[in-house]
Each structure stands twice: as C-alpha cells, then as structure tokens.
Write a protein that holds these residues in place. Structure first.
Motif, PDB file in Angstrom:
ATOM      1  N   PRO A  69       0.911  -1.206   0.336  1.00  6.30           N
ATOM      2  CA  PRO A  69      -0.005  -0.258   0.107  1.00  6.30           C
ATOM      3  C   PRO A  69       0.859   1.447   0.132  1.00  6.30           C
ATOM      4  O   PRO A  69       2.138   1.778   0.538  1.00  6.30           O
ATOM      5  CB  PRO A  69      -1.119   0.057   1.589  1.00  6.30           C
ATOM      6  CG  PRO A  69       0.114  -1.046   2.287  1.00  6.30           C
ATOM      7  CD  PRO A  69       0.689  -1.705   1.396  1.00  6.30           C
ATOM      8  N   LYS A  70       0.293   1.930  -0.736  1.00  8.51           N
ATOM      9  CA  LYS A  70       1.180   3.431  -1.293  1.00  8.51           C
ATOM     10  C   LYS A  70       0.965   4.140   0.538  1.00  8.51           C
ATOM     11  O   LYS A  70      -0.383   4.139   1.343  1.00  8.51           O
ATOM     12  CB  LYS A  70       0.764   3.923  -2.061  1.00  8.51           C
ATOM     13  CG  LYS A  70       1.311   3.698  -3.240  1.00  8.51           C
ATOM     14  CD  LYS A  70       0.735   4.702  -4.557  1.00  8.51           C
ATOM     15  CE  LYS A  70       0.992   4.024  -5.733  1.00  8.51           C
ATOM     16  NZ  LYS A  70       0.728   4.652  -6.727  1.00  8.51           N
ATOM     17  N   ASP A  71       1.952   4.593   1.080  1.00  6.60           N
ATOM     18  CA  ASP A  71       1.814   5.954   2.146  1.00  6.60           C
ATOM     19  C   ASP A  71       1.663   4.999   3.175  1.00  6.60           C
ATOM     20  O   ASP A  71       0.496   4.998   4.026  1.00  6.60           O
ATOM     21  CB  ASP A  71       0.992   7.010   1.973  1.00  6.60           C
ATOM     22  CG  ASP A  71       1.141   7.759   0.965  1.00  6.60           C
ATOM     23  OD1 ASP A  71       2.183   7.947   0.800  1.00  6.60           O
ATOM     24  OD2 ASP A  71      -0.001   7.462   0.059  1.00  6.60           O
ATOM     25  N   SER A  72       2.156   4.032   3.355  1.00 10.13           N
ATOM     26  CA  SER A  72       1.831   2.826   4.411  1.00 10.13           C
ATOM     27  C   SER A  72       2.794   2.343   5.097  1.00 10.13           C
ATOM     28  O   SER A  72       4.282   3.236   4.580  1.00 10.13           O
ATOM     29  CB  SER A  72       1.272   2.101   4.313  1.00 10.13           C
ATOM     30  OG  SER A  72       0.211   1.243   5.180  1.00 10.13           O
ATOM     31  N   GLU A  73       3.247   1.435   5.919  1.00  9.30           N
ATOM     32  CA  GLU A  73       4.627   0.228   5.966  1.00  9.30           C
ATOM     33  C   GLU A  73       4.512  -0.597   5.850  1.00  9.30           C
ATOM     34  O   GLU A  73       3.925  -1.362   4.809  1.00  9.30           O
ATOM     35  CB  GLU A  73       4.058  -0.220   8.163  1.00  9.30           C
ATOM     36  CG  GLU A  73       4.227   0.418   9.078  1.00  9.30           C
ATOM     37  CD  GLU A  73       3.341   1.460   8.680  1.00  9.30           C
ATOM     38  OE1 GLU A  73       2.062   0.364   8.816  1.00  9.30           O
ATOM     39  OE2 GLU A  73       2.359   2.523   9.280  1.00  9.30           O
ATOM     40  N   PRO A  74       5.797  -1.156   4.873  1.00  5.39           N
ATOM     41  CA  PRO A  74       5.919  -1.997   4.106  1.00  5.39           C
ATOM     42  C   PRO A  74       5.514  -3.546   4.403  1.00  5.39           C
ATOM     43  O   PRO A  74       6.426  -3.594   5.831  1.00  5.39           O
ATOM     44  CB  PRO A  74       7.516  -2.251   4.209  1.00  5.39           C
ATOM     45  CG  PRO A  74       7.978  -1.115   4.939  1.00  5.39           C
ATOM     46  CD  PRO A  74       7.254  -0.217   5.593  1.00  5.39           C
ATOM     47  N   LEU A  75       5.517  -4.433   3.255  1.00  2.70           N
ATOM     48  CA  LEU A  75       4.733  -5.069   3.683  1.00  2.70           C
ATOM     49  C   LEU A  75       5.937  -6.171   3.768  1.00  2.70           C
ATOM     50  O   LEU A  75       5.885  -7.655   4.007  1.00  2.70           O
ATOM     51  CB  LEU A  75       3.990  -5.750   3.595  1.00  2.70           C
ATOM     52  CG  LEU A  75       2.434  -5.396   3.799  1.00  2.70           C
ATOM     53  CD1 LEU A  75       1.484  -5.797   2.927  1.00  2.70           C
ATOM     54  CD2 LEU A  75       2.168  -5.041   5.180  1.00  2.70           C
ATOM     55  N   TYR A 298      -8.454  11.978   6.899  1.00  2.00           N
ATOM     56  CA  TYR A 298      -8.146  11.563   6.021  1.00  2.00           C
ATOM     57  C   TYR A 298      -7.682  10.167   5.383  1.00  2.00           C
ATOM     58  O   TYR A 298      -8.494   9.453   5.625  1.00  2.00           O
ATOM     59  CB  TYR A 298      -6.458  12.033   5.786  1.00  2.00           C
ATOM     60  CG  TYR A 298      -5.661  13.714   6.132  1.00  2.00           C
ATOM     61  CD1 TYR A 298      -5.621  14.140   4.883  1.00  2.00           C
ATOM     62  CD2 TYR A 298      -5.900  13.846   7.031  1.00  2.00           C
ATOM     63  CE1 TYR A 298      -5.183  15.765   4.912  1.00  2.00           C
ATOM     64  CE2 TYR A 298      -5.693  15.128   7.283  1.00  2.00           C
ATOM     65  CZ  TYR A 298      -5.476  16.053   6.580  1.00  2.00           C
ATOM     66  OH  TYR A 298      -4.629  17.671   6.537  1.00  2.00           O
ATOM     67  N   ARG A 299      -7.012   9.899   3.735  1.00  2.00           N
ATOM     68  CA  ARG A 299      -7.712   8.830   3.350  1.00  2.00           C
ATOM     69  C   ARG A 299      -6.885   8.106   3.984  1.00  2.00           C
ATOM     70  O   ARG A 299      -5.918   8.290   4.690  1.00  2.00           O
ATOM     71  CB  ARG A 299      -7.400   9.004   1.775  1.00  2.00           C
ATOM     72  CG  ARG A 299      -7.301   7.437   0.875  1.00  2.00           C
ATOM     73  CD  ARG A 299      -6.690   7.823  -0.601  1.00  2.00           C
ATOM     74  NE  ARG A 299      -4.899   8.172  -0.351  1.00  2.00           N
ATOM     75  CZ  ARG A 299      -3.787   7.759  -0.357  1.00  2.00           C
ATOM     76  NH1 ARG A 299      -4.227   5.651  -0.285  1.00  2.00           N
ATOM     77  NH2 ARG A 299      -2.885   7.572  -0.547  1.00  2.00           N
ATOM     78  N   VAL A 300      -7.371   6.331   3.719  1.00  2.75           N
ATOM     79  CA  VAL A 300      -7.036   5.363   5.031  1.00  2.75           C
ATOM     80  C   VAL A 300      -6.341   5.021   3.750  1.00  2.75           C
ATOM     81  O   VAL A 300      -6.394   3.872   3.049  1.00  2.75           O
ATOM     82  CB  VAL A 300      -8.257   4.503   5.385  1.00  2.75           C
ATOM     83  CG1 VAL A 300      -7.346   2.969   6.277  1.00  2.75           C
ATOM     84  CG2 VAL A 300      -8.910   5.331   6.655  1.00  2.75           C
TER      85      VAL A 300
END
Length: 445
Positions: A69-75, A298-300
């Motif tokens: 996902p963009k703007d999140s933590e890497p998986l 804001y966007r989730v």
C-alpha cells in the motif's frame, strides 16, 4: 522467330526467379533468428553466473513493491517490535490479567456486532452467536458482556449478564455456539471493604480480600480522577460491593461505590443504572475522546488487520493500527486527555508518541516529522503533539495511529471510545437519591 525465343528466355528467367523467391525470403527471415540465438548464447557464456539470481531477486522485489500500500508501512518483512515501550507493571496487570479476555458495559446505541468487531472478530462468528440466541439482538444499557478470543482471533466464549439475577454463557462448538450455562441468582449481599494503601494499592487491596475483578473495577471507576501509581501510603479507600450467592458460594461481584480519601480530599465514584460511574453531584467521570488524530479525516492507506498476510510469503504480519495518508507537516492531535509515556525515535516507527489515557486506554502515533511533547507531560484532548512525516519504515507520508484497550490493540475506526453521558430528568433524580444512600454507607467507617 528470334524475337520470340528471346522473349521465352526472359520469361523463363523471371519464372525461375519467382520460384526461388520463397527460398530467398525464408533465408532472409531465418538468418537474423540464427544470429540472435547465437548472440544470446555468446552473451550467456560471457555473463557472470551470479547475474541470474540477482535478476530473480529484483523481480521478486518488484512484485512485493507492487503489492505494498502507498503511504503505509512495508510488508516485505516483519517490523521489529516496539511493544516493549508499553508500560506493564502491577497496575497494568491488574487491568488486563489475561490475554484476549475482554469486558464491556453496554451503552447507548450499542449492538453486539459493533462491540466485538473492534477486536477484529469475524462477522461470521457474531452471526453464528446471534443464531444461537436471538435475544442477543436486544442488549440493554448497563448490561455487561465478557468474552474470550482464541489464538486465531475467533470468538471462543461469551458471558452476558442480562440482569442482577441472570447470567448467560455461550461456548464455541464445532457446529457454532450454544448456551452452555444459565444461572438464576436471587440472594445478594452488600459489603464494605476498607483498603489503606501501604506501598501499592494492588497489594493492599489483595490483602484486604478483594478479588482481581473487584480491584479492576475500582481502578476503572476512578481512573479519570486520580493516578493510582501516585497514591501515598495511608491513602484510604472505602469500597462498597454487592455480590450474589449460589449454593453458599460467591458467584458475582458488582462495584456500587467507592470513596478515596487522599491528601485531605475525598473522591467519589458511584455506579448508575447505566453501568457508568458518576461523582456525588451526578457529573460523568469519563474523559471524552475524538475519533481521529487530525483536524479532518484523511484517506486510509492501510486498515487495521490482525490477520494481515504478506502478499508474497503468506506470513501473518498483524497491522495493529490504521494508516492515514497525510501531507508532511500536518498537525497530529491527542485524541483524549492523558500523559505522554513515549516521545522518541525508533528505526521502525520513526519518530513516534504514545499517550496513556486513564488506566485502560493508550494511543500511539507513528512516522512523525517533529515531536512537540516530552515524556511525563500532561496533554488535553485536541492538543498538538507532533507534525506528521515519513520517518522510519514507511512507503510514503502518513500517520500510523493505534488505540490500545487493556494493553490490547483494537480497530481505531470501530473502537468503542469513552464518551460522556449526562444524567437528566428522572434518571438524574434517581441517581442522586441512590448516591446519597451509598455515600452515607461509605462515610460510616
């Protein structure tokens, strides 16, 4: 005659050329292919033998990057734990003595689904439970629910206290759920227990004969007025409980009221019919929370999911909060009154803040750009605690926001947050009449 022979010779030559055309054309088509194959073999023979694994690794990384996902933590790998920052002492253990065990007092607008779903319980479990007993559709304010989750975050056991005289229990089976126990209790007794603090409230309460659940109830009732960690030796509690008897044994205890005498001041918490605690004048003791840690929603970019699988490896990597994609420099707000317990940098969370709210709730705010608070600082609901950023392990600017209840993460978008409920009209008059009687009992000792 000669002219005719010459014409025939020319025609025969053109015919021969025409017949050879497919062969010539094929040769021109095959030649580049042969050259290409020969060149590829030469390239492979001269290339390093390590180049193929590198290309495979790059391809795998590209696959993973496309799945993130963009703007999140890497998986791509599990983040190292920062849960050592959770302050766990005797007070925390008293609030949450068992993992995946929860309790809740039904309030206005509650349904079984929205109460349990905040812990990421599957809707199928809730539907099966209601099919077992349709009466669960009709929860009433002040009733108590207690439930246990198994290691797969499935609902394992639920207890519903419908009234003072009835407790219904539901147990998970292979075919769904069934009512495993229904108790009818008609005999109730009241008792006042005095606790004088010596070293710690927890140990003093246990020595006075209070059970773990009774200690939990006292802490929760006064958690918004005092910090139990800062009590002094000699502080005195008067605790009024009502308990049910079944076959001569104590089965159920309910806290009716508490008085704390602390440094020449009295604090009161009296239970109302709705299950909440108010002071002697009928004012709600609960601190109100905001839903979001920013001025606007804001966007989730990544949702709460305790069963989140890595898209490539399939390994379960729980996501214990919600990621909001926000521009760098966006003000981040405390969602409720509390005390800063963490304000520092982590290689995974980046710059982050943790706030303790009372004794049941904690919130965390991660991947920040600028920290505006220090450990030990008291903050109010809506106060600026940081500016958002893109620090730590992050795929883009965002705020990772968590809510913890009794040291366990819940879904911030569905969590049943504390809210103030005013007593009005007849409810207020009835409460004040009840409170006067309880306060008289608490002040007798």
């Amino acid at each position: 005659m000669y002219a005719q022979k010459k014409l025939n010779a020319i025609s025969l030559a053109f015919y021969g050329l025409f017949c050879l055309h497919p062969i010539i054309l094929s040769a021109f088509m095959v030649a580049p292919l042969i050259v290409s194959i020969f060149s590829s073999k030469l390239h492979i023979s001269y290339a390093s033998s390590a180049s193929l694994p590198i290309n495979r690794a790059q391809f795998k990384n590209n696959q993973i990057s496309a799945s993130l996902p963009k703007d999140s933590e890497p998986l791509d790998e599990e983040s190292s734990s920062i849960e050592d920052d959770l302050l766990k002492d005797d007070m925390d253990n008293a609030i949450s003595s068992e993992t995946n065990v929860h309790d809740y007092i039904v309030t206005y607008g509650d349904t079984l689904s929205n109460i349990i779903n905040q812990y990421d319980v599957e809707l199928a479990d809730i539907i099966q439970l209601i099919r077992c007993d349709r009466r669960l559709h009709n929860l009433h304010i002040g009733q108590k629910l207690s439930w246990t989750l198994n290691n797969k975050h499935q609902l394992q056991h639920l207890t519903w206290e419908r009234s003072h005289g009835e407790i219904r229990c539901y147990e998970r089976t292979k075919k769904g759920f069934k009512v495993s126990l229904s108790l009818k209790m008609d005999l109730f007794q009241r008792k006042i227990t005095t606790v004088i603090v010596n070293t710690s409230f927890i140990n003093s309460a246990r020595l006075a004969g209070l059970s773990t659940k009774e200690i939990q109830a006292v802490i929760k009732s006064l958690q918004w007025q005092i910090d139990f960690r800062k009590l002094r030796d000699g502080d005195r509690f008067e605790i009024l409980t009502m308990y049910a008897m079944l076959n001569g044994k104590k089965q159920k205890s309910e806290l009716l009221g508490v008085r704390l005498h602390n440094t020449n001041k009295n604090y009161y918490a009296i239970r109302a019919v709705n299950g909440k605690f108010y002071d002697r004048s009928g004012s709600d003791l609960t601190s109100r929370f905001m839903r979001f840690p920013t001025v606007k929603k804001y966007r989730v970019s990544s949702s709460f999911n305790l069963r989140r699988p890595n898209p490539i490896t399939g390994k379960i990597i729980p996501h214990k909060g919600v990621d909001f994609a926000v521009p760098i420099g966006t003000p981040v707000l405390a969602i409720g009154d509390g005390e800063i317990i963490v304000s520092r940098f982590s290689s995974t969370a980046g710059k982050y803040v943790a706030i303790r709210h009372g004794h049941q709730y904690m919130t965390r705010y991660m991947h920040l750009n600028t920290l505006l608070v220090k450990v030990g600082q008291k903050v109010k609901r809506g106060e600026h605690i940081a500016l958002s950023g893109n620090t730590g392990r992050s795929t883009g600017p965002h705020v990772h926001f968590e809510i913890w209840v009794n040291n366990q993460a819940v879904n911030p978008l569905t969590a049943r947050l504390p809210c103030m409920e005013k007593l009005t009209g007849k409810n207020r008059r009835n409460y004040l009449d009840k409170a006067k009687k309880i306060i008289l009992q608490l002040n007798k000792k």
